[in-house]
Design a protein around this motif. Structure first.
Motif, PDB file in Angstrom:
ATOM      1  N   UNK A 124       0.829  -1.213   0.000  1.00  0.00           N
ATOM      2  CA  UNK A 124       0.000   0.000   0.000  1.00  0.00           C
ATOM      3  C   UNK A 124       0.861   1.261   0.000  1.00  0.00           C
ATOM      4  N   UNK A 125       2.056   1.175   0.591  1.00  0.00           N
ATOM      5  CA  UNK A 125       2.928   2.351   0.611  1.00  0.00           C
ATOM      6  C   UNK A 125       3.372   2.705  -0.817  1.00  0.00           C
ATOM      7  N   UNK A 126       3.617   1.665  -1.609  1.00  0.00           N
ATOM      8  CA  UNK A 126       4.041   1.924  -2.989  1.00  0.00           C
ATOM      9  C   UNK A 126       2.913   2.523  -3.810  1.00  0.00           C
ATOM     10  N   UNK A 127       1.704   2.045  -3.566  1.00  0.00           N
ATOM     11  CA  UNK A 127       0.570   2.527  -4.366  1.00  0.00           C
ATOM     12  C   UNK A 127       0.153   3.926  -3.937  1.00  0.00           C
ATOM     13  N   UNK A 128       0.212   4.200  -2.629  1.00  0.00           N
ATOM     14  CA  UNK A 128      -0.299   5.481  -2.123  1.00  0.00           C
ATOM     15  C   UNK A 128       0.796   6.506  -1.861  1.00  0.00           C
ATOM     16  N   UNK A 129       2.050   6.097  -1.961  1.00  0.00           N
ATOM     17  CA  UNK A 129       3.139   7.041  -1.739  1.00  0.00           C
ATOM     18  C   UNK A 129       3.560   7.697  -3.042  1.00  0.00           C
ATOM     19  N   UNK A 130       4.484   8.614  -2.957  1.00  0.00           N
ATOM     20  CA  UNK A 130       4.841   9.403  -4.122  1.00  0.00           C
ATOM     21  C   UNK A 130       6.240   9.984  -3.990  1.00  0.00           C
ATOM     22  N   UNK A 141       9.936  12.882  -0.710  1.00  0.00           N
ATOM     23  CA  UNK A 141       9.192  11.627  -0.750  1.00  0.00           C
ATOM     24  C   UNK A 141       8.004  11.690   0.202  1.00  0.00           C
ATOM     25  N   UNK A 142       6.844  11.241  -0.274  1.00  0.00           N
ATOM     26  CA  UNK A 142       5.648  11.173   0.570  1.00  0.00           C
ATOM     27  C   UNK A 142       5.249   9.719   0.759  1.00  0.00           C
ATOM     28  N   UNK A 276      -1.602   8.390   7.596  1.00  0.00           N
ATOM     29  CA  UNK A 276      -1.251   9.803   7.470  1.00  0.00           C
ATOM     30  C   UNK A 276      -0.095   9.875   6.468  1.00  0.00           C
ATOM     31  N   UNK A 277      -0.168  10.820   5.558  1.00  0.00           N
ATOM     32  CA  UNK A 277       0.914  10.969   4.594  1.00  0.00           C
ATOM     33  C   UNK A 277       2.003  11.866   5.184  1.00  0.00           C
ATOM     34  N   UNK A 278       3.185  11.305   5.261  1.00  0.00           N
ATOM     35  CA  UNK A 278       4.345  12.078   5.735  1.00  0.00           C
ATOM     36  C   UNK A 278       5.226  12.423   4.546  1.00  0.00           C
ATOM     37  N   UNK A 279       5.614  13.687   4.454  1.00  0.00           N
ATOM     38  CA  UNK A 279       6.487  14.125   3.365  1.00  0.00           C
ATOM     39  C   UNK A 279       7.829  14.541   3.942  1.00  0.00           C
ATOM     40  N   UNK A 280       8.888  13.932   3.443  1.00  0.00           N
ATOM     41  CA  UNK A 280      10.233  14.250   3.913  1.00  0.00           C
ATOM     42  C   UNK A 280      11.019  14.941   2.799  1.00  0.00           C
ATOM     43  N   UNK A 281      11.561  16.090   3.126  1.00  0.00           N
ATOM     44  CA  UNK A 281      12.453  16.822   2.223  1.00  0.00           C
ATOM     45  C   UNK A 281      13.874  16.607   2.712  1.00  0.00           C
ATOM     46  N   UNK A 282      14.769  16.272   1.789  1.00  0.00           N
ATOM     47  CA  UNK A 282      16.179  16.188   2.159  1.00  0.00           C
ATOM     48  C   UNK A 282      16.988  16.950   1.120  1.00  0.00           C
ATOM     49  N   UNK A 283      17.916  17.753   1.601  1.00  0.00           N
ATOM     50  CA  UNK A 283      18.729  18.532   0.671  1.00  0.00           C
ATOM     51  C   UNK A 283      19.605  17.615  -0.176  1.00  0.00           C
ATOM     52  N   UNK A 284      19.867  18.066  -1.407  1.00  0.00           N
ATOM     53  CA  UNK A 284      20.872  17.412  -2.254  1.00  0.00           C
ATOM     54  C   UNK A 284      22.029  18.391  -2.418  1.00  0.00           C
ATOM     55  N   UNK A 285      23.218  17.845  -2.407  1.00  0.00           N
ATOM     56  CA  UNK A 285      24.376  18.715  -2.638  1.00  0.00           C
ATOM     57  C   UNK A 285      24.346  19.217  -4.078  1.00  0.00           C
ATOM     58  N   UNK A 286      24.875  20.402  -4.286  1.00  0.00           N
ATOM     59  CA  UNK A 286      25.006  20.920  -5.647  1.00  0.00           C
ATOM     60  C   UNK A 286      26.425  20.611  -6.101  1.00  0.00           C
ATOM     61  N   UNK A 287      26.535  19.693  -7.063  1.00  0.00           N
ATOM     62  CA  UNK A 287      27.867  19.222  -7.467  1.00  0.00           C
ATOM     63  C   UNK A 287      28.400  20.038  -8.631  1.00  0.00           C
TER      64      UNK A 287
ATOM     65  N   UNK B 432      13.445  10.760  11.156  1.00  0.00           N
ATOM     66  CA  UNK B 432      12.266  11.164  10.377  1.00  0.00           C
ATOM     67  C   UNK B 432      11.162  10.118  10.473  1.00  0.00           C
ATOM     68  N   UNK B 433      11.556   8.837  10.491  1.00  0.00           N
ATOM     69  CA  UNK B 433      10.572   7.753  10.612  1.00  0.00           C
ATOM     70  C   UNK B 433       9.761   7.868  11.890  1.00  0.00           C
ATOM     71  N   UNK B 434      10.401   8.351  12.948  1.00  0.00           N
ATOM     72  CA  UNK B 434       9.756   8.312  14.263  1.00  0.00           C
ATOM     73  C   UNK B 434       9.031   9.607  14.623  1.00  0.00           C
ATOM     74  N   UNK B 435       9.218  10.653  13.842  1.00  0.00           N
ATOM     75  CA  UNK B 435       8.538  11.904  14.152  1.00  0.00           C
ATOM     76  C   UNK B 435       7.100  11.841  13.656  1.00  0.00           C
ATOM     77  N   UNK B 436       6.187  12.239  14.518  1.00  0.00           N
ATOM     78  CA  UNK B 436       4.770  12.219  14.147  1.00  0.00           C
ATOM     79  C   UNK B 436       4.392  13.590  13.595  1.00  0.00           C
ATOM     80  N   UNK B 437       4.811  13.839  12.380  1.00  0.00           N
ATOM     81  CA  UNK B 437       4.538  15.127  11.743  1.00  0.00           C
ATOM     82  C   UNK B 437       4.390  14.907  10.244  1.00  0.00           C
ATOM     83  N   UNK B 438       3.562  15.730   9.622  1.00  0.00           N
ATOM     84  CA  UNK B 438       3.238  15.524   8.212  1.00  0.00           C
ATOM     85  C   UNK B 438       4.305  15.991   7.242  1.00  0.00           C
ATOM     86  N   UNK B 439       5.102  16.969   7.658  1.00  0.00           N
ATOM     87  CA  UNK B 439       6.162  17.482   6.790  1.00  0.00           C
ATOM     88  C   UNK B 439       7.453  17.539   7.589  1.00  0.00           C
TER      89      UNK B 439
END
Lengths: 287, 515
Positions: A124-130, A141-142, A276-287, B432-439
């Motif tokens: 379900x994570x693959x189908x509903x994530x993005x 990634x969400x 609940x949809x969690x969205x994680x932003x992670x910086x990428x280095x500028x190479x 990040x996995x363990x934080x209960x936050x949407x963003x």
């Protein structure tokens, strides 16, 4: 002369144990013809609260298990249900007054539905994530995650086993833990399912089953601050609007009652309703 | 002039031609409201900008009726590609008039022109551009084939990002095929009304978007209107609760973006100077009027003193003042009411024993201002660590282990945002996995993008805005009937029999809502 049978004591299922109601109350469960079948525990407000504590304590482990592991544990339940088909069929026939063929079809459908949901655990994570193509040097990634503790009012109509399975299986798939108020008039399948769960690999507290009066217990679950979501699928005959209003105080996610042949029908949306949809932003280095 | 003094560099207001009075935008035209008009002021000067109409109940009725008429007659019959073309037009018009909108937003809201020019308005255009392309691709939105729109959407938005919140609401609603009645916040209606002019330029069919202005009672009337099918609200958790209560028992689909008390976690291996920039961006961006602000700094004990020293040094360079000045970092607080709340909670912080420090700023004579402030020695039980201040006020707490950081970060009924600063990727992902936050922002903070879903856990609300997930808030699965078995399970709607279950309960709930 026939051997004298040993009747079962039907109790609650909380935190992996089978306590009686702390209130000491029981209520009579009758067959469709009005014959005495059992004294089921009549769960109380405090039983419901104990169940929520157990569910909260079990959440970290269940939600943190790998999706593959959760899928296998859920599949294992189907294996054990298969082995107990005869018992469930007998209980359904006596409680619901249906013939063996109808009862058998219900049990088969319940088992198949459990397998269907078990298979979703690692998908379900693959189908509903993005993955999200944001305008900037970021990995973005969400993913859906379990909502937390889900309180469920099980379907109260006929098909007691199928109704219960249809309500709890989807909530478990994502890693939520569950407190379910069983079918009041036909609770035997629920307690027998608890015996299946207790002998399966589901950690104690992941599913907690309270028998008794939904009218009495549901308001305590709707207002409980440690319950994250409320599934009113079987609450159609209760004052469910009032329950939904109570749930707003802690902004619980609420699913409305469902009736009819399609009630609690298997659906991916039923899994996603408790995520609940969690969205994680992670910086990428500028190479 | 001293070191770090800059000559004034105000953005010109010449490209702005505002009217002295603004009416309601209903059915494609501006009409006078039937409530009592109110003034909208520049919070940096307290000068009146314009008079704004108030929509009374009859006006709300008219707006909802116009939206319904447009839904039934035009918008729901239009092809997805045509809906998309209108949205593309709107995106382009926003780009063309971007500077004008940025100046108007800064005047009305008090936020610095560099933010409206570089963040708010570009994101407005981006939001419409993103969702424009979705309008004819809804089969891929994630709610199953041939999904259906909901009908009339009632949308109520806050004052902190006025036009941006409008875009977050209107773009996905229209792409999904709904029509809209939107109520901007009382103190920041101006850019929504300029946006209405853009809709006229885009020749959007009349009634597809209606904008009604007024105070909270106008919003409540709109949300409780029986003619709306969808309610979307961004604002305080208290109002969100009230809305959740009032729509209980109805078929209105609800999404809520509410408050937050975001944790910004800085580990001892973080690049400290970058982290300090991120802390500043997290809490002083937009004067801290940000629901996802990093208002709790959780800093590892071993680097606490170093981080605080560097943070204070950085805060001394923040320039507070004329929001229209291109060099301004910290603009005006949006209203006297909000300023009073920030002051009250900050004073409470001192009373509870936390240590207060503010950057040296010259506070202008007129207008509403609050110097960037941090509190150290804050404990988790302090009100300033629990309540959303919604201002440029940071509460600093410490931790020793990742487990403690996670526990403290999650120790809140909110769950909107969090930040993690560390050079160790594996630790970032585990935390990040363990934080209960949407963003969750790792080594960055307060980034927004139309393709990226945004929204909360727990009491920060439900539903997502942005991305594919943002469409789901405005769509429902195609209704299918047939076998209940697992063979027919794909994309089954959850609400097949909801109506029959709720019949007879609705009148009861409507009465309750009226209370």
């Amino acid at each position: 002369m026939n051997r004298l049978a040993i009747p079962k004591t039907y109790k609650l299922y909380i935190g992996g144990k089978f306590p009686r109601s702390e209130s000491g109350r029981v209520y009579e469960v009758l067959s469709h013809t009005g014959d005495f079948l059992a004294n089921a525990a009549k769960g109380s407000r405090k039983d419901a609260r104990d169940a929520v504590v157990a569910a909260r304590n079990a959440l970290g482990g269940w939600a943190g298990a790998t999706a593959y592991n959760r899928g296998q544990v859920l599949y294992r339940i189907a294996e054990l249900l298969e082995g107990r088909r005869a018992q469930f069929i007998a209980e359904i026939m006596s409680c619901e007054g249906v013939n063996a063929a109808v009862a058998s079809a219900q049990v088969d459908e319940a088992i198949d539905r459990w397998v269907w949901y078990a298979g979703w655990a690692d998908k379900y994570v693959q189908v509903a994530g993005n993955a999200n193509p944001v305008s900037g040097p970021f990995f973005n990634l969400s993913v859906p995650e379990p909502t937390g503790v889900v309180a469920i009012i099980a379907p109260q109509g006929t098909e007691s086993l199928l109704g219960l399975v249809s309500a709890i299986a989807p909530a478990l798939v994502a890693g939520n833990t569950v407190v379910v108020v069983a079918n009041e008039n036909a609770p035997l399948s629920a307690i027998s399912l608890a015996e299946v769960l207790a002998t399966s690999d589901v950690p104690g507290g992941v599913v907690n089953i309270v028998t008794g009066s939904p009218t009495e217990i549901a308001p305590w679950l709707a207002t409980h601050a440690d319950v994250n979501a409320l599934d009113l699928v079987g609450a159609g005959d209760l004052d469910w609007v009032e329950l939904q209003i109570s749930a707003a105080d802690t902004l619980k996610r609420v699913l409305p009652p469902e009736t009819g042949a399609d009630a609690a029908a298997p659906a991916l949306n039923r899994i996603l309703a408790f995520t609940e949809v969690k969205t994680v932003w992670h910086t990428k280095a500028i190479l | 002039m001293k070191f770090l003094d800059y000559a004034p560099a105000p953005e010109s207001q010449a490209l702005l031609s505002l009217k002295s009075d603004y009416g309601l935008f209903i059915n494609g035209d501006f009409t006078a409201g039937r409530g009592t008009p109110f003034q909208t002021i520049n919070p940096a000067t307290e000068q009146q900008i314009a008079m704004i109409a108030t929509a009374n109940e009859a006006d709300v009725d008219d707006a909802v009726a116009a939206a319904r008429h447009a839904y039934d007659g035009v918008w729901s019959r239009l092809s997805g590609s045509d809906r998309g073309k209108y949205l593309f037009r709107i995106a382009r018009l926003v780009q063309e008039r971007a500077r004008e909108l940025a100046v108007a937003e800064t005047l009305d809201n008090g936020k610095p022109i560099k933010e409206t020019r570089d963040v708010d308005i570009p994101l407005v255009a981006a939001w419409f551009f993103y969702y424009a392309g979705w309008a004819d691709k809804l089969d891929h939105a994630g709610v199953g084939p041939n999904p259906a729109s909901l009908g009339v959407a009632a949308q109520v938005i806050p004052w902190n990002f006025p036009l941006m919140m409008l875009a977050w609401k209107i773009a996905p609603a229209l792409a999904a095929g709904n029509t809209v009645v939107l109520k901007p916040a009382e103190t920041t209606s101006l850019t929504a009304l300029l946006f209405a002019e853009i809709l006229q330029q885009a020749d959007l069919p009349a009634g597809v978007v209606n904008i009604i202005t007024g105070d909270g009672s106008t919003g409540a009337t709109l949300v409780n209107h029986p003619g709306v099918n969808k309610v979307a609200f961004t604002g305080s958790t208290a109002v969100g609760r009230a809305i959740a209560r009032s729509v209980a028992g109805t078929d209105k689909k609800l999404s809520l973006e509410l408050g937050g008390k975001g944790a910004n976690i800085v580990f001892d291996d973080a690049p400290i100077d970058q982290a300090v920039e991120g802390i500043v961006r997290g809490i002083f961006f937009n004067q801290g009027h940000v629901c996802c602000a990093g208002s709790r700094l959780l800093v590892q004990e071993s680097i606490h003193d170093d981080v605080i020293d560097r943070l204070k040094r950085r805060m001394q360079t923040l320039r507070l003042g004329d929001p229209l000045d291109k060099n301004t970092d910290i603009g005006a607080i949006n209203s006297a009411e909000q300023l009073a709340r920030i002051r009250e909670l900050s004073d409470l912080g001192e009373q509870e024993g936390a240590e207060r420090w503010s950057a040296d700023c010259v506070i202008p004579e007129n207008g509403f201002w609050f110097a960037p402030t941090i509190f150290t020695n804050v404990s988790t039980s302090h009100r300033i660590a629990r309540d959303e201040i919604f201002g440029p006020v940071l509460s600093v707490l410490t931790f020793r282990t990742p487990a403690e950081a996670i526990a403290k970060a999650n120790n809140t009924p909110y769950g909107l945002s969090a930040g993690i600063w560390s050079d160790k990727g594996s630790r970032i992902l585990a935390v990040a996995d363990k934080l209960r936050a949407g963003v969750i922002w790792a080594n960055t903070f307060n980034q927004f993008d139309p393709s990226s879903p945004f929204g909360g856990y727990k009491e920060s609300g439900y539903g997502r805005e942005g991305g594919r997930h943002g469409l789901a808030a405005y769509l429902k699965p195609a209704v299918r009937t047939g076998s209940r078995s697992i063979a027919a399970a794909d994309h089954r709607t959850l609400s097949v029999s909801k109506k029959s279950a709720s019949a007879g309960k609705k009148s009861a709930s409507a009465e309750k809502a009226a209370k």
